[in-house]
Design an enzyme around this catalytic site. Structure first.
Site, PDB file in Angstrom:
ATOM      1  N   ASP A  16      53.448 182.657  81.106  1.00  0.00           N
ATOM      2  CA  ASP A  16      52.068 182.190  80.864  1.00  0.00           C
ATOM      3  C   ASP A  16      51.365 182.744  79.712  1.00  0.00           C
ATOM      4  OD1 ASP A  16      52.530 180.726  83.314  1.00  0.00           O
ATOM      5  OD2 ASP A  16      51.601 182.410  84.492  1.00  0.00           O
ATOM      6  N   LYS A  19      53.026 179.692  75.615  1.00  0.00           N
ATOM      7  CA  LYS A  19      54.220 179.169  74.878  1.00  0.00           C
ATOM      8  C   LYS A  19      53.958 177.846  74.817  1.00  0.00           C
ATOM      9  CE  LYS A  19      56.617 180.634  78.367  1.00  0.00           C
ATOM     10  NZ  LYS A  19      55.609 181.113  79.151  1.00  0.00           N
ATOM     11  N   GLY A  43      54.881 176.146  83.832  1.00  0.00           N
ATOM     12  CA  GLY A  43      53.783 175.338  83.602  1.00  0.00           C
ATOM     13  C   GLY A  43      53.011 175.650  82.495  1.00  0.00           C
ATOM     14  N   HIS A  44      53.301 174.550  81.480  1.00  0.00           N
ATOM     15  CA  HIS A  44      52.720 174.845  80.022  1.00  0.00           C
ATOM     16  C   HIS A  44      51.474 174.081  79.715  1.00  0.00           C
ATOM     17  CE1 HIS A  44      57.054 176.439  78.972  1.00  0.00           C
ATOM     18  NE2 HIS A  44      56.456 177.230  79.737  1.00  0.00           N
ATOM     19  N   GLN A 227      58.904 180.713  81.253  1.00  0.00           N
ATOM     20  CA  GLN A 227      58.884 182.217  81.755  1.00  0.00           C
ATOM     21  C   GLN A 227      58.881 183.227  80.725  1.00  0.00           C
ATOM     22  OE1 GLN A 227      61.877 180.094  83.196  1.00  0.00           O
ATOM     23  NE2 GLN A 227      59.860 179.341  84.347  1.00  0.00           N
TER      24      GLN A 227
HETATM   25  P1  GDP Z   1      52.687 179.057  79.044  1.00  0.00           P
HETATM   26  O1  GDP Z   1      53.072 179.044  80.230  1.00  0.00           O
HETATM   27  O2  GDP Z   1      53.092 180.281  78.368  1.00  0.00           O
HETATM   28  O3  GDP Z   1      52.817 177.649  78.456  1.00  0.00           O
HETATM   29  O4  GDP Z   1      51.159 179.384  79.451  1.00  0.00           O
HETATM   30  P2  GDP Z   1      50.194 178.587  80.411  1.00  0.00           P
HETATM   31  O5  GDP Z   1      49.868 177.397  80.009  1.00  0.00           O
HETATM   32  O6  GDP Z   1      50.690 178.933  81.900  1.00  0.00           O
HETATM   33  O7  GDP Z   1      48.791 179.630  80.556  1.00  0.00           O
HETATM   34  C1  GDP Z   1      48.272 179.906  79.301  1.00  0.00           C
HETATM   35  C2  GDP Z   1      46.596 179.557  79.436  1.00  0.00           C
HETATM   36  O8  GDP Z   1      45.793 179.964  78.442  1.00  0.00           O
HETATM   37  C3  GDP Z   1      46.449 177.907  79.548  1.00  0.00           C
HETATM   38  O9  GDP Z   1      45.349 177.733  80.364  1.00  0.00           O
HETATM   39  C4  GDP Z   1      46.083 177.703  78.102  1.00  0.00           C
HETATM   40  O10 GDP Z   1      45.321 176.585  77.912  1.00  0.00           O
HETATM   41  C5  GDP Z   1      45.466 179.065  77.698  1.00  0.00           C
HETATM   42  N1  GDP Z   1      45.308 179.368  76.336  1.00  0.00           N
HETATM   43  C6  GDP Z   1      46.011 179.406  75.441  1.00  0.00           C
HETATM   44  N2  GDP Z   1      45.757 180.074  74.196  1.00  0.00           N
HETATM   45  C7  GDP Z   1      44.626 180.404  74.693  1.00  0.00           C
HETATM   46  C8  GDP Z   1      43.565 181.208  73.645  1.00  0.00           C
HETATM   47  O11 GDP Z   1      43.970 181.745  72.492  1.00  0.00           O
HETATM   48  N3  GDP Z   1      42.530 181.380  74.503  1.00  0.00           N
HETATM   49  C9  GDP Z   1      42.062 181.108  75.696  1.00  0.00           C
HETATM   50  N4  GDP Z   1      40.811 181.120  76.191  1.00  0.00           N
HETATM   51  N5  GDP Z   1      43.114 180.281  76.474  1.00  0.00           N
HETATM   52  C10 GDP Z   1      44.228 180.004  75.886  1.00  0.00           C
HETATM   53  P1  IMO Z   2      55.864 179.597  82.466  1.00  0.00           P
HETATM   54  O1  IMO Z   2      57.016 178.911  81.754  1.00  0.00           O
HETATM   55  C1  IMO Z   2      54.727 182.755  85.031  1.00  0.00           C
HETATM   56  C2  IMO Z   2      57.645 183.807  88.253  1.00  0.00           C
HETATM   57  C3  IMO Z   2      57.135 183.466  90.049  1.00  0.00           C
HETATM   58  C4  IMO Z   2      57.851 184.502  90.429  1.00  0.00           C
HETATM   59  C5  IMO Z   2      59.322 184.841  89.878  1.00  0.00           C
HETATM   60  C6  IMO Z   2      60.409 184.034  90.446  1.00  0.00           C
HETATM   61  O2  IMO Z   2      54.765 179.016  82.707  1.00  0.00           O
HETATM   62  O3  IMO Z   2      55.589 180.921  81.612  1.00  0.00           O
HETATM   63  P2  IMO Z   2      61.100 181.519  90.564  1.00  0.00           P
HETATM   64  O4  IMO Z   2      60.194 180.063  91.158  1.00  0.00           O
HETATM   65  O5  IMO Z   2      61.348 181.095  89.081  1.00  0.00           O
HETATM   66  O6  IMO Z   2      62.076 181.672  91.225  1.00  0.00           O
HETATM   67  O7  IMO Z   2      59.973 182.751  90.850  1.00  0.00           O
HETATM   68  O8  IMO Z   2      59.094 184.059  88.332  1.00  0.00           O
HETATM   69  N1  IMO Z   2      57.482 182.598  87.559  1.00  0.00           N
HETATM   70  C7  IMO Z   2      56.702 182.489  86.620  1.00  0.00           C
HETATM   71  N2  IMO Z   2      55.423 183.254  86.275  1.00  0.00           N
HETATM   72  N3  IMO Z   2      55.050 181.736  84.562  1.00  0.00           N
HETATM   73  C8  IMO Z   2      56.108 181.013  84.724  1.00  0.00           C
HETATM   74  O9  IMO Z   2      56.683 180.138  83.864  1.00  0.00           O
HETATM   75  C9  IMO Z   2      57.087 181.322  85.789  1.00  0.00           C
HETATM   76  N4  IMO Z   2      58.158 180.904  86.305  1.00  0.00           N
HETATM   77  C10 IMO Z   2      58.506 181.518  87.138  1.00  0.00           C
HETATM   78  O10 IMO Z   2      55.775 183.561  89.919  1.00  0.00           O
HETATM   79  O11 IMO Z   2      57.072 185.883  90.195  1.00  0.00           O
HETATM   80 MG    MG Z   3      52.621 178.714  82.548  1.00  0.00          MG
END
Ligand code: GDP
Ligand code: IMO
Ligand code: MG
Length: 433
Positions: A16, A19, A43-44, A227
């Protein structure tokens, strides 16, 4: 200046990091975006204008028509989830014709998420806190070999029928005898998944050849990590990890592209730390202080499960470790704007363990539990950074914070993100150069 043709986007914390946003940004110049491991545990988020997209399996390059979006052999694929995601995007006017799926990728079938949940509930020493999507059980079957079903099997009806019959018989025995579950019905799964196979068949190809050919043609190929490094089954906070190799090394095994072809590794890191699920987190803030980061602009709630994310200060022991194990040569620091209102900001530079300073990330969870973060305090900037477009225009305290992150981590900060939208990004150096 030489043009870089292959870039890996890799998370340096517990996932999270942002990416999805970075991949979307760099994909504007790429011909191909490739996922190499994980599955719909990811979840991206990509935000363009006032439209928000939450992607789980489909690469975050999908918003550019004409970009090939590849799911490599290292990804575990839930066909039902993939088709639902494709339909949802198509309904929003997104062209999904560029999706290709590796024939060697392993398939998530209904017994995988079921076993994921049953296993979690039965763990005597506490849960891992998985996403419940069947990721672990699907990788177990892959490495166990005997019970695995690959995409190439799914799309051949006779092969799928025989394999499913054999595997399900064994899974049902496990479900009934160990978990006292009534078991799953062969015909129902066969009919449902044969229909999915029919819809996906034309996209199932030898993706290793496809990706290598693009690299040979000098096209720009982006590898999208899911991840994060600390969720890596080899290098992360084991056993509180996922069941794959999210790190840059996972690209080679998960796509069939050799290490000599990878030019740049862009490490994506938040300006603070978060984690979902169980497991150690040295710089975690107590629940009563967490809302400073979690709420407001932070919005730290899981994209896949909706769980509130645990939050804490930036940990340079971790960033240094992750830069090392991934060979990171460029950093994207995300969510700087979330720190805009802080008077002082803390960075963990080392841990203290039984009176000794520790600067390398420990493998022992027992030791990690006893490690106290050693903090350095930096002054905050107390100004809105979200509309800033150039590095030089950032408040000097913000630049000092980023310089310190770079120095402690051992890599240059080339991108700074100051908001969730595509255009809320400061590009200090073009990552493709
Ligand atoms: P990922 O799994 O690495 O793609 O990241 P996620 O989408 O799960 O979580 C990142 C969260 O931060 C999302 O809600 C994005 O919209 C938000 N986000 C990304 N870059 C920024 C930033 O620079 N500032 C803020 N406030 N939110 C951001
Ligand atoms: P993105 O790509 C954050 C975490 C789960 C748990 C552990 C194992 O959005 O960054 P799993 O279902 O993979 O066997 O769970 O890994 N986990 C993540 N945490 N972002 C993710 O993906 C994750 N994918 C798995 O919360 O702790
Ligand atoms: Mg994510």
């Amino acid at each position: 200046m030489a043009v870089v043709k292959t870039v890996v986007v890799v998370g340096l914390q517990w996932g999270d990091e942002g990416k999805g946003k970075v991949t979307d940004l760099l994909a504007s110049e790429a011909q191909m975006v490739v996922r190499y491991q994980g599955g719909n545990n990811a979840g991206h988020t990509v935000v363009v204008g006032d439209q928000e997209f939450k992607l789980h399996l489909i690469p975050s390059g999908i918003l550019y028509p004409g970009t090939l979006c590849v799911l490599g052999n290292g990804v575990v694929i839930d066909p039902k989830v993939l088709l639902a995601e494709m339909e949802e995007l198509a309904a929003r006017g997104i062209d999904v014709s560029g999706i290709r799926i590796s024939d060697r990728a392993h398939v998530i079938l209904p017994y995988h998420p079921l076993l994921d949940r049953l296993e979690e509930d039965s763990r005597p020493a506490g849960k891992i806190g998985t996403t419940g999507r069947g990721i672990g059980p699907a990788y177990v079957d892959k490495y166990n070999r005997y019970d695995a079903i690959r995409m190439v099997d799914l799309v051949q009806p006779e092969v799928f029928k025989d394999r499913l019959a054999m595997v399900l018989e064994r899974k049902n025995r496990l479900l009934r005898e160990f978990y006292h579950h009534s078991g799953l019905d062969f015909q129902a799964i066969f009919d449902e998944y044969s229909a999915y196979a029919q819809r996906l068949r034309d996209r199932v190809v030898d993706t290793a050849s496809l990706v290598n050919a693009a690299i040979d043609r000098q096209e720009r190929v982006l590898f999208e990590g899911a991840q994060g490094s600390l969720l890596d089954v080899d290098h992360g906070t084991f056993p509180f990890v996922s069941s794959s190799n999210p790190g840059a090394a996972g690209v080679c095994a998960g796509t069939g592209v050799g290490p000599t072809k990878i030019r740049k590794v862009l490490g994506v890191i938040k300006a603070y730390s978060t984690r979902v699920g169980e497991g150690p987190f040295p710089t975690e803030l107590p629940e009563q202080e967490v809302s400073l980061l979690r709420d407001g602009r932070g919005r730290e709630y899981g994209v896949t499960t909706g769980r509130p994310r645990r939050c804490g200060w930036f940990d340079a022991v971790i960033s240094r470790y992750s830069v090392m194990i991934n060979g990171v040569n460029s950093l994207a620091v995300m969510k700087l704007d979330v720190l805009d209102h802080f008077t002082t900001i803390r960075i963990c530079t080392a841990y203290r363990y039984r009176g000794e300073l520790v600067k390398t990330f420990p493998s022992s969870l027992k030791m990690l539990a006893e490690c106290e973060p050693v903090y350095e305090e930096l002054p905050g900037w107390r100004r809105d950074t979200s509309s800033i477009k150039h590095y030089e225009d950032l408040p000097k305290e913000a630049r000092a914070y980023l310089d310190r992150i770079s120095e402690l981590s051992g890599a240059p900060v080339d991108l700074v993100s100051v908001g969730w939208r595509r255009d809320e990004t400061i590009v200090r150096r073009n990552v493709w150069e």
